[in-house]
Motif scaffolding. Sequence first.
Motif, PDB file in Angstrom:
ATOM      1  N   THR A 152      -4.876  11.861   5.613  1.00  0.00           N
ATOM      2  CA  THR A 152      -6.436  11.603   4.975  1.00  0.00           C
ATOM      3  C   THR A 152      -6.111  10.551   3.883  1.00  0.00           C
ATOM      4  OG1 THR A 152      -6.235  13.070   3.207  1.00  0.00           O
ATOM      5  CG2 THR A 152      -7.034  13.823   5.143  1.00  0.00           C
ATOM      6  N   PRO A 153      -7.347   9.672   3.640  1.00  0.00           N
ATOM      7  CA  PRO A 153      -7.072   8.694   2.410  1.00  0.00           C
ATOM      8  C   PRO A 153      -6.682   9.260   1.187  1.00  0.00           C
ATOM      9  CG  PRO A 153      -9.093   8.143   3.653  1.00  0.00           C
ATOM     10  CD  PRO A 153      -8.520   9.808   4.198  1.00  0.00           C
ATOM     11  N   GLY A 154      -7.037  10.439   0.729  1.00  0.00           N
ATOM     12  CA  GLY A 154      -6.558  10.987  -0.413  1.00  0.00           C
ATOM     13  C   GLY A 154      -5.124  11.488  -0.331  1.00  0.00           C
ATOM     14  N   ARG A 155      -4.666  12.037   0.811  1.00  0.00           N
ATOM     15  CA  ARG A 155      -3.058  12.126   0.833  1.00  0.00           C
ATOM     16  C   ARG A 155      -2.426  10.954   0.751  1.00  0.00           C
ATOM     17  NH1 ARG A 155      -2.213  15.382   5.613  1.00  0.00           N
ATOM     18  NH2 ARG A 155      -0.055  15.061   5.248  1.00  0.00           N
ATOM     19  N   LEU A 156      -2.965  10.037   1.590  1.00  0.00           N
ATOM     20  CA  LEU A 156      -2.295   8.676   1.382  1.00  0.00           C
ATOM     21  C   LEU A 156      -2.017   8.317   0.299  1.00  0.00           C
ATOM     22  CD1 LEU A 156      -0.888   6.706   3.512  1.00  0.00           C
ATOM     23  CD2 LEU A 156      -3.124   5.436   3.653  1.00  0.00           C
ATOM     24  N   GLY A 157      -3.086   8.099  -0.735  1.00  0.00           N
ATOM     25  CA  GLY A 157      -3.047   7.381  -2.056  1.00  0.00           C
ATOM     26  C   GLY A 157      -1.971   8.199  -2.703  1.00  0.00           C
ATOM     27  N   ALA A 165      -8.617  -0.690   0.754  1.00  0.00           N
ATOM     28  CA  ALA A 165      -8.296  -2.036   0.886  1.00  0.00           C
ATOM     29  C   ALA A 165      -7.182  -1.998   1.975  1.00  0.00           C
ATOM     30  CB  ALA A 165      -7.884  -2.666  -0.257  1.00  0.00           C
ATOM     31  N   CYS A 166      -6.082  -1.031   1.861  1.00  0.00           N
ATOM     32  CA  CYS A 166      -5.174  -1.067   2.808  1.00  0.00           C
ATOM     33  C   CYS A 166      -5.513  -0.346   4.153  1.00  0.00           C
ATOM     34  CB  CYS A 166      -3.992  -0.021   2.214  1.00  0.00           C
ATOM     35  SG  CYS A 166      -2.463   0.191   3.222  1.00  0.00           S
ATOM     36  N   ILE A 167      -6.321   0.700   4.011  1.00  0.00           N
ATOM     37  CA  ILE A 167      -6.824   1.147   5.447  1.00  0.00           C
ATOM     38  C   ILE A 167      -7.859   0.211   5.966  1.00  0.00           C
ATOM     39  CG2 ILE A 167      -8.423   3.030   6.398  1.00  0.00           C
ATOM     40  CD1 ILE A 167      -7.534   4.903   4.090  1.00  0.00           C
ATOM     41  N   ASP A 168      -8.649  -0.496   5.515  1.00  0.00           N
ATOM     42  CA  ASP A 168      -9.531  -1.497   6.030  1.00  0.00           C
ATOM     43  C   ASP A 168      -8.707  -2.629   6.664  1.00  0.00           C
ATOM     44  OD1 ASP A 168     -11.780  -0.339   4.968  1.00  0.00           O
ATOM     45  OD2 ASP A 168     -12.097  -1.643   3.541  1.00  0.00           O
ATOM     46  N   ARG A 169      -7.766  -2.927   6.013  1.00  0.00           N
ATOM     47  CA  ARG A 169      -6.686  -4.090   6.588  1.00  0.00           C
ATOM     48  C   ARG A 169      -6.181  -3.568   7.989  1.00  0.00           C
ATOM     49  NH1 ARG A 169      -5.102  -5.087   1.308  1.00  0.00           N
ATOM     50  NH2 ARG A 169      -3.233  -3.644   1.622  1.00  0.00           N
ATOM     51  N   LEU A 170      -5.473  -2.215   7.664  1.00  0.00           N
ATOM     52  CA  LEU A 170      -4.915  -1.707   9.071  1.00  0.00           C
ATOM     53  C   LEU A 170      -5.890  -1.493  10.062  1.00  0.00           C
ATOM     54  CD1 LEU A 170      -2.362   0.655   7.228  1.00  0.00           C
ATOM     55  CD2 LEU A 170      -1.880  -1.620   8.359  1.00  0.00           C
ATOM     56  N   LYS A 219      -8.716  -3.023  10.890  1.00  0.00           N
ATOM     57  CA  LYS A 219      -9.282  -4.255  11.276  1.00  0.00           C
ATOM     58  C   LYS A 219      -8.249  -4.765  12.302  1.00  0.00           C
ATOM     59  CE  LYS A 219     -10.779  -8.955   9.562  1.00  0.00           C
ATOM     60  NZ  LYS A 219     -10.910  -9.923   8.674  1.00  0.00           N
ATOM     61  N   ALA A 220      -6.938  -4.850  11.723  1.00  0.00           N
ATOM     62  CA  ALA A 220      -5.807  -5.266  12.605  1.00  0.00           C
ATOM     63  C   ALA A 220      -5.392  -4.321  13.819  1.00  0.00           C
ATOM     64  CB  ALA A 220      -4.571  -5.520  11.686  1.00  0.00           C
ATOM     65  N   GLY A 221      -6.169  -3.286  14.072  1.00  0.00           N
ATOM     66  CA  GLY A 221      -6.099  -2.605  15.112  1.00  0.00           C
ATOM     67  C   GLY A 221      -4.948  -1.481  15.228  1.00  0.00           C
ATOM     68  N   HIS A 222      -4.266  -1.273  13.734  1.00  0.00           N
ATOM     69  CA  HIS A 222      -3.007  -0.378  13.774  1.00  0.00           C
ATOM     70  C   HIS A 222      -3.413   0.933  13.454  1.00  0.00           C
ATOM     71  CE1 HIS A 222      -0.056  -3.675  13.818  1.00  0.00           C
ATOM     72  NE2 HIS A 222      -1.004  -4.387  12.934  1.00  0.00           N
ATOM     73  N   ILE A 223      -4.698   1.404  12.915  1.00  0.00           N
ATOM     74  CA  ILE A 223      -5.063   2.620  12.744  1.00  0.00           C
ATOM     75  C   ILE A 223      -6.696   2.906  13.076  1.00  0.00           C
ATOM     76  CG2 ILE A 223      -3.425   3.231  10.973  1.00  0.00           C
ATOM     77  CD1 ILE A 223      -5.742   3.093   8.965  1.00  0.00           C
ATOM     78  N   GLN A 224      -7.027   4.066  13.217  1.00  0.00           N
ATOM     79  CA  GLN A 224      -8.345   4.472  13.468  1.00  0.00           C
ATOM     80  C   GLN A 224      -8.793   5.505  12.430  1.00  0.00           C
ATOM     81  OE1 GLN A 224      -7.843   5.736  17.420  1.00  0.00           O
ATOM     82  NE2 GLN A 224      -8.593   3.821  18.410  1.00  0.00           N
ATOM     83  N   ARG A 225      -9.977   5.374  12.058  1.00  0.00           N
ATOM     84  CA  ARG A 225     -10.598   6.620  11.098  1.00  0.00           C
ATOM     85  C   ARG A 225     -11.503   7.499  12.049  1.00  0.00           C
ATOM     86  NH1 ARG A 225     -12.329   2.106   7.492  1.00  0.00           N
ATOM     87  NH2 ARG A 225     -11.150   2.253   5.539  1.00  0.00           N
ATOM     88  N   SER A 226     -11.342   8.725  11.732  1.00  0.00           N
ATOM     89  CA  SER A 226     -12.088   9.942  12.368  1.00  0.00           C
ATOM     90  C   SER A 226     -12.706  10.767  11.379  1.00  0.00           C
ATOM     91  CB  SER A 226     -11.455  10.323  13.826  1.00  0.00           C
ATOM     92  OG  SER A 226     -10.360  10.976  13.257  1.00  0.00           O
ATOM     93  N   ARG A 227     -13.933  11.394  11.610  1.00  0.00           N
ATOM     94  CA  ARG A 227     -14.306  12.608  10.867  1.00  0.00           C
ATOM     95  C   ARG A 227     -13.779  13.961  11.452  1.00  0.00           C
ATOM     96  NH1 ARG A 227     -16.536  10.481   6.117  1.00  0.00           N
ATOM     97  NH2 ARG A 227     -17.654   8.636   6.747  1.00  0.00           N
ATOM     98  N   ALA A 228     -13.299  14.639  10.528  1.00  0.00           N
ATOM     99  CA  ALA A 228     -12.857  16.071  10.735  1.00  0.00           C
ATOM    100  C   ALA A 228     -14.003  16.741  11.235  1.00  0.00           C
ATOM    101  CB  ALA A 228     -12.395  16.866   9.550  1.00  0.00           C
ATOM    102  N   ALA A 229     -13.769  17.439  12.517  1.00  0.00           N
ATOM    103  CA  ALA A 229     -14.864  18.383  13.153  1.00  0.00           C
ATOM    104  C   ALA A 229     -15.394  19.360  12.214  1.00  0.00           C
ATOM    105  CB  ALA A 229     -14.050  19.028  14.303  1.00  0.00           C
ATOM    106  N   GLY A 230     -14.378  19.901  11.544  1.00  0.00           N
ATOM    107  CA  GLY A 230     -15.089  21.228  10.537  1.00  0.00           C
ATOM    108  C   GLY A 230     -15.779  20.715   9.258  1.00  0.00           C
ATOM    109  N   ASP A 231     -15.821  19.506   8.771  1.00  0.00           N
ATOM    110  CA  ASP A 231     -16.203  18.938   7.551  1.00  0.00           C
ATOM    111  C   ASP A 231     -16.279  17.401   7.793  1.00  0.00           C
ATOM    112  OD1 ASP A 231     -16.914  18.192   5.074  1.00  0.00           O
ATOM    113  OD2 ASP A 231     -15.375  19.491   3.937  1.00  0.00           O
ATOM    114  N   ARG A 232     -17.439  17.082   8.169  1.00  0.00           N
ATOM    115  CA  ARG A 232     -17.743  15.713   8.254  1.00  0.00           C
ATOM    116  C   ARG A 232     -17.241  14.634   7.177  1.00  0.00           C
ATOM    117  NH1 ARG A 232     -17.547  13.558  12.792  1.00  0.00           N
ATOM    118  NH2 ARG A 232     -19.358  12.047  12.418  1.00  0.00           N
ATOM    119  N   ARG A 233     -17.333  15.319   6.026  1.00  0.00           N
ATOM    120  CA  ARG A 233     -17.011  14.455   4.945  1.00  0.00           C
ATOM    121  C   ARG A 233     -15.544  14.153   4.795  1.00  0.00           C
ATOM    122  NH1 ARG A 233     -18.401  18.590   0.479  1.00  0.00           N
ATOM    123  NH2 ARG A 233     -17.703  19.865   2.048  1.00  0.00           N
TER     124      ARG A 233
END
Length: 164
Positions: A70-75, A87-92, A94-108
């Motif tokens: 998660t972004p929090g754990r990554l930080g 900013a790091c996640i946005d760059r990655l 945009k470059a096609g290296h990672i994808q974000r997804s929402r957790a099924a149990g908690d969309r936050r």
Amino acid sequence: MSSAATPPPPLPDEDPIGLQSFAVLLRRLNAEFNRIAQEFAHSHGLHLTDVQALIAVLDADQDEDGEPMTPGRLGARMNLTSGAVTACIDRLEKAGHIQRSRAAGDRRVVHLHYAPAGRQVAREYFGPLARSTDAVRTRFEADELHVVVRFLHEMNQQLMQVGR
């Protein structure tokens, strides 16, 4: 990926398995991994921090808890502010290296995943490193490799505690 032109200097003769020799070898290993990661980052328009984040996302599936990054754990893992992580996640992304997804149990909750295209780019770039690692690994007996793996695991555990 380029290779070093000159061989490293020899280890201290007085104690080849002493602390000094381990320190020298670990520094050299770290320096070479950093060089390779920096070359990858440069060749893909990324920062070294981005490559370290990619590694953290990739390794998250292998962690003891098996939870996606998660972004929090990554930080927390990289000691970055929330703005720097975004900013790091946005760059990655945009470059096609990672994808974000929402957790099924908690969309936050946002999970970070290595994107298939990013995984392919990494496979192609780091293929020579993987082949070199495998070539070296085949020079050791299974019992020796178990000791190496145990040492590396213990070192990683200790390093995660340094400065915390």
